[in-house]
Design an enzyme around this catalytic site. Structure first.
Site, PDB file in Angstrom:
ATOM      1  N   ASP A  78       0.815  -1.208   0.000  1.00 48.52           N
ATOM      2  CA  ASP A  78       0.000   0.000   0.000  1.00 48.52           C
ATOM      3  C   ASP A  78       0.849   1.258   0.000  1.00 48.52           C
ATOM      4  OD1 ASP A  78       0.801  -0.580   2.715  1.00 48.52           O
ATOM      5  OD2 ASP A  78      -0.631   0.944   3.385  1.00 48.52           O
ATOM      6  N   GLU A 172       0.209  -1.283   5.542  1.00 52.14           N
ATOM      7  CA  GLU A 172       1.283  -0.883   6.456  1.00 52.14           C
ATOM      8  C   GLU A 172       1.211   0.604   6.769  1.00 52.14           C
ATOM      9  OE1 GLU A 172       5.427   0.563   7.498  1.00 52.14           O
ATOM     10  OE2 GLU A 172       4.050   1.174   5.900  1.00 52.14           O
TER      11      GLU A 172
END
Length: 401
Positions: A78, A172
């Protein structure tokens, strides 16, 4: 496929995570990269490749020397939502110094005087954007380096190594990357996240972290008749904030120094809300910071009435140094790999957190390595091609006999 070609494919996919979402992954767009990596790993020849129901992608290369440890390599898919994550218009330039014009039409320039990393990157090839989005080197550079390393291992079966465990995580950037990570199924003796800045950096100290949410309950009445009646929640919230140490903020701290960071606020007379993150490398100072914020809320409740200030403090993660120090050979191994590639390893404290911090407390020692990415979380993000290639070589020295 070389590391840059891979990287450009990955950054073309929008994988912005969404902190407001309660799902995992937090954004459906992360599935596109998860599925792509799953297929690429299968085609490459890794074993037990699968993306689970939450978009965690796993696979491994079987060891061919039982005397060698099982080593994990992890990166996150991400990207942060602080600036737009698409459409990313990446290009590769050769940099010899001076300012970099990212977007002539919009007048967006990355100035050498504002970014010290540019001075160090003279003579490098750089991957840049058009200045309207982030690049996604955090952490697609790490993914590209791991995948390029895996391709090398698959194509060189004569090289000795233990089991090589690969994991790519969602979310994350919103602090949830390790939430559903399958440590037992991953099967590594220890691991490294490849998710940092300069290629020669090793990180195994991070902030202890907590979030704090303050709700202030007031009483709204017409200001013309408010004397001795109005309880202005927005003003009382400002009073709370003014009681925190003025210099313990991100703008005034560096290195190991901790802070309180006001990262969100809303308010009117009836109700106000303040959102903080609390950070410190030192566990005792971290606990003192949390205690201070609780004492301020208690003091103000004593002044204005119990329940006026409603405070919730929640721990997010802790300093992985507590765990890594039990197995410092993992750090020595990384230092040796960097040295073997002609780099001078340096250990730097992270003024943030990583999946590795959480994983280290979940039983998987997991310090962090650099990627060659620069200026993450902003439109001036770029990556050094030279350092990305160097990191592939570092992974070889790190994992292979």
């Amino acid at each position: 496929m070389d590391v840059v070609e891979r990287f450009l494919k990955y950054v073309a996919m929008d994988t912005t995570s969404d902190e407001a979402s309660e799902t995992c992954p937090s954004s459906p767009c992360q599935w596109a990269l998860a599925r792509y990596l799953e297929e690429e790993m299968k085609e490459m020849g890794l074993e037990n490749v699968h993306a689970d129901e939450h978009a965690y992608v796993y696979g491994f290369i079987p060891g061919n020397d039982a005397s060698l440890p099982a080593i994990g390599l992890i990166a996150h898919m991400d990207t942060v939502d602080a600036v737009p994550g698409s459409p990313i218009k990446a290009s590769v330039i050769h940099y010899e110094g001076g300012d970099v014009v990212l977007n002539e039409e919009k007048g967006i320039v990355m100035r050498e005087k504002d970014f010290d990393s540019l001075k160090a990157d003279r003579g490098h090839d750089l991957v840049i954007t058009d200045g309207t989005t982030l690049l996604g080197a955090d952490d697609k550079a790490g993914i590209a380096e791991i995948m390029t390393f895996c391709e090398y291992v698959i194509n060189h079966p004569e090289v000795k190594h233990g089991k090589i465990c690969i994991g790519f995580t969602p979310d994350e950037e919103i602090g949830r990357g390790a939430d559903l990570f399958d440590v037992a199924g991953f099967g590594a003796d220890f691991a490294y996240t490849v998710d940092g800045g300069a290629a020669n950096e090793i990180e195994y100290e991070n902030f202890n972290a907590a979030s704090a949410r303050l709700l202030v309950h007031g009483f709204s009445i017409h200001p013309g008749s408010a004397k001795n009646k109005m309880r202005n929640a927005a003003r009382m919230a400002m009073e709370f904030h003014a009681m925190l140490p003025a210099n313990e903020i991100p703008e005034c701290t560096e290195g190991y120094e901790g802070f309180y960071h006001l990262c969100g606020m809303r308010g009117e007379e009836q109700e106000a809300e303040l959102i903080y993150i609390i950070r410190d490398h030192d566990r005792a100072k971290f606990e003192q910071k949390k205690e201070r914020i609780r004492k301020i809320a208690a003091y103000l409740n004593d002044q204005y009435g119990e329940g006026t200030f409603e405070l919730t403090v929640k721990d997010s993660y802790f300093n992985m140094r507590e765990k890594v120090e039990e197995k410092m050979e993992v750090i020595e191994r990384a230092k040796a790999a960097l040295s073997a590639c002609g780099m001078t390893p340096i250990c730097v404290p992270i003024r943030g957190g990583t999946d590795g911090a959480r994983l280290s407390f979940m039983g998987l020692i997991c310090p962090n390595l650099g990627t060659g990415g620069r200026n993450g979380h902003g439109v001036y993000e770029y990556a050094s091609v030279n350092e990305m290639n160097s990191m592939v070589e570092v992974l070889k020295k790190l994992v292979l006999a």
